[in-house]
Design an enzyme around this catalytic site. Structure first.
Site, PDB file in Angstrom:
ATOM      1  N   SER A 167       0.831  -1.204   0.000  1.00  0.00           N
ATOM      2  CA  SER A 167       0.000   0.000   0.000  1.00  0.00           C
ATOM      3  C   SER A 167       0.870   1.261   0.000  1.00  0.00           C
ATOM      4  O   SER A 167       1.762   1.389  -0.845  1.00  0.00           O
ATOM      5  CB  SER A 167      -0.952  -0.034   1.206  1.00  0.00           C
ATOM      6  OG  SER A 167      -1.912   1.003   1.120  1.00  0.00           O
TER       7      SER A 167
ATOM      8  N   ASP B  22      -9.079  -4.899  -6.145  1.00  0.00           N
ATOM      9  CA  ASP B  22      -8.565  -3.698  -5.486  1.00  0.00           C
ATOM     10  C   ASP B  22      -9.056  -2.453  -6.230  1.00  0.00           C
ATOM     11  O   ASP B  22      -8.721  -2.237  -7.399  1.00  0.00           O
ATOM     12  CB  ASP B  22      -7.035  -3.732  -5.462  1.00  0.00           C
ATOM     13  CG  ASP B  22      -6.425  -2.697  -4.540  1.00  0.00           C
ATOM     14  OD1 ASP B  22      -7.082  -1.668  -4.264  1.00  0.00           O
ATOM     15  OD2 ASP B  22      -5.288  -2.913  -4.083  1.00  0.00           O
TER      16      ASP B  22
ATOM     17  N   HIS C 195      -8.523  -3.976  -1.572  1.00  0.00           N
ATOM     18  CA  HIS C 195      -7.201  -3.479  -1.202  1.00  0.00           C
ATOM     19  C   HIS C 195      -6.719  -4.096   0.108  1.00  0.00           C
ATOM     20  O   HIS C 195      -5.523  -4.297   0.304  1.00  0.00           O
ATOM     21  CB  HIS C 195      -7.233  -1.956  -1.088  1.00  0.00           C
ATOM     22  CG  HIS C 195      -5.899  -1.357  -0.765  1.00  0.00           C
ATOM     23  ND1 HIS C 195      -4.815  -1.466  -1.609  1.00  0.00           N
ATOM     24  CD2 HIS C 195      -5.460  -0.667   0.325  1.00  0.00           C
ATOM     25  CE1 HIS C 195      -3.768  -0.859  -1.061  1.00  0.00           C
ATOM     26  NE2 HIS C 195      -4.129  -0.373   0.105  1.00  0.00           N
TER      27      HIS C 195
END
Length: 361
Positions: free
Chosen positions: A145, A309, A342
């Site tokens: 991330s 995602d 995500h």
């Protein structure tokens, strides 16, 4: 910050990437495993926006960390082999200097007077801890991330300083969708009546803004298909129903996560790190991503993502892998089948663990 958090204090002026300066700074960090005599087995782990340095449990702090199933003896990042180091991001409020810290010149929190922060600053500050530990070269850098943005900034500033690079559910820059979500999160915080241009207090926290920001985040972290399977249209009975909300289970899910988040993260720290993510762009660095990799990384790379995602869509990981491959790096790319969106890298360890373990072998 738990009992396992260590603190490095840099007592010299630290110049920030966009021109600001800090007369000194503190960085919180944790580690697992043993650094070998050659100091050659270190794995540097960067975090997402809100996690602290407590990525896994330890004897000093047995509470589970945010990547508990990934780090430890015999786990994908095997602490029998590697010394794993996680540094709390500069600008955070979980052990490192940031907008919530005391400005030594005023004796009050920095808040909006904190200098402009970039992802480059997060990477460069982490280097202070790496140097403090006497580590000249890293076995691996791992960035999920926001941590993936920081990993790219790391190789930009410290070329060829690691043998391996893992970019997980990340990208070289933010998409318009991600920028839009984060801009709404920031707007919710700064328009809260208790924000007061950053002059909020513990008794008058901008709670509404932080709750809405967290809910927007949770919507972008997961996928619609997962929520369909998980919640459907089931009604909730956890919170009192309101005239225009709190009828459905998905609403109570968002509310419970928002309530946990309020008070656990400083609003100004959230604003600064969120903006830093939007401003970062490795794709334009050194005339393109390929040029960055050609100049800064020649080792073994791993790029992972999931099709569900929304925040860092899979095509962004494909672009990273393609740029690495074009520069003849040893790169493994996998699109993992997960409906967790995500957040998959935080919860779907059966999918993410094996390729990470293979990459480190």
């Amino acid at each position: 910050m738990g009992p396992a958090t260590n603190y490095y204090v840099h007592r010299h002026t630290f110049g920030l990437y966009r021109g600001g300066r800090l007369s000194s700074l503190q960085l919180g960090w944790e580690s697992w495993g043993t650094l070998n005599a050659e100091r050659s087995n270190a794995v540097l782990l960067f975090t997402g926006l809100s996690p602290g340095a407590h990525a896994a449990s330890s004897e000093r702090d047995p509470d589970p960390g945010w990547w508990e199933d990934m780090i430890g003896p015999g786990k994908p990042i095997d602490t029998d082999r590697y010394f794993v180091l996680c540094v709390n991001s500069l600008g955070s409020c979980k052990g490192s200097t940031g907008p919530a810290s005391i400005n030594p010149e005023t004796g009050r929190p920095w808040r909006l007077r904190f200098p402009e922060l970039t992802i480059d600053d997060v990477a460069r500050a982490a280097r202070l801890v790496v140097d403090h530990l006497g580590i000249d070269h890293l076995a691996a850098v791992v960035g999920p991330s926001m941590g993936g943005l920081t990993a790219l900034a790391w190789i930009k500033h410290f070329p060829n300083s690691t043998d391996r690079l893992a970019l997980i559910s990340t990208a070289c820059s933010a998409t318009p969708f991600a920028i839009a979500i984060r801009s709404l999160q920031r707007e919710a915080i700064v328009t809260d009546r208790n924000f007061r241009e950053g002059h909020y207090t513990e008794d008058d926290w901008p709670e509404v803004g932080m709750r809405i920001a967290r809910k927007l985040g949770m919507i972008s972290y997961r996928s619609a298909s997962e929520w369909q399977d998980r919640f459907g249209r089931r009604h909730q009975d956890y919170f009192p129903a309101t005239q225009f909300g709190m009828r459905f289970e998905v609403e109570s899910y968002l509310e419970s996560h928002a309530r946990k988040f309020v008070g656990s993260f400083d609003p100004c720290c959230y604003l600064y790190l969120s903006r830093a993510m939007d401003l970062f762009d490795a794709c334009d660095t050194d005339h393109g991503l390929r040029a960055l990799f050609k100049r800064s990384f020649t080792g073994k790379a791993l790029v992972l993502g999931v099709e569900s995602d929304l925040l860092f869509p899979l095509w962004q990981q494909q672009d990273l892998a393609a740029a690495l491959e074009a520069e003849e790096a040893d790169v493994a790319f996998q699109a993992l089948p997960s409906a967790k969106g995500h957040d998959a890298f935080l919860v779907d360890f059966d999918q993410f663990g094996p390729p990470i373990a293979t990459w480190l072998e």
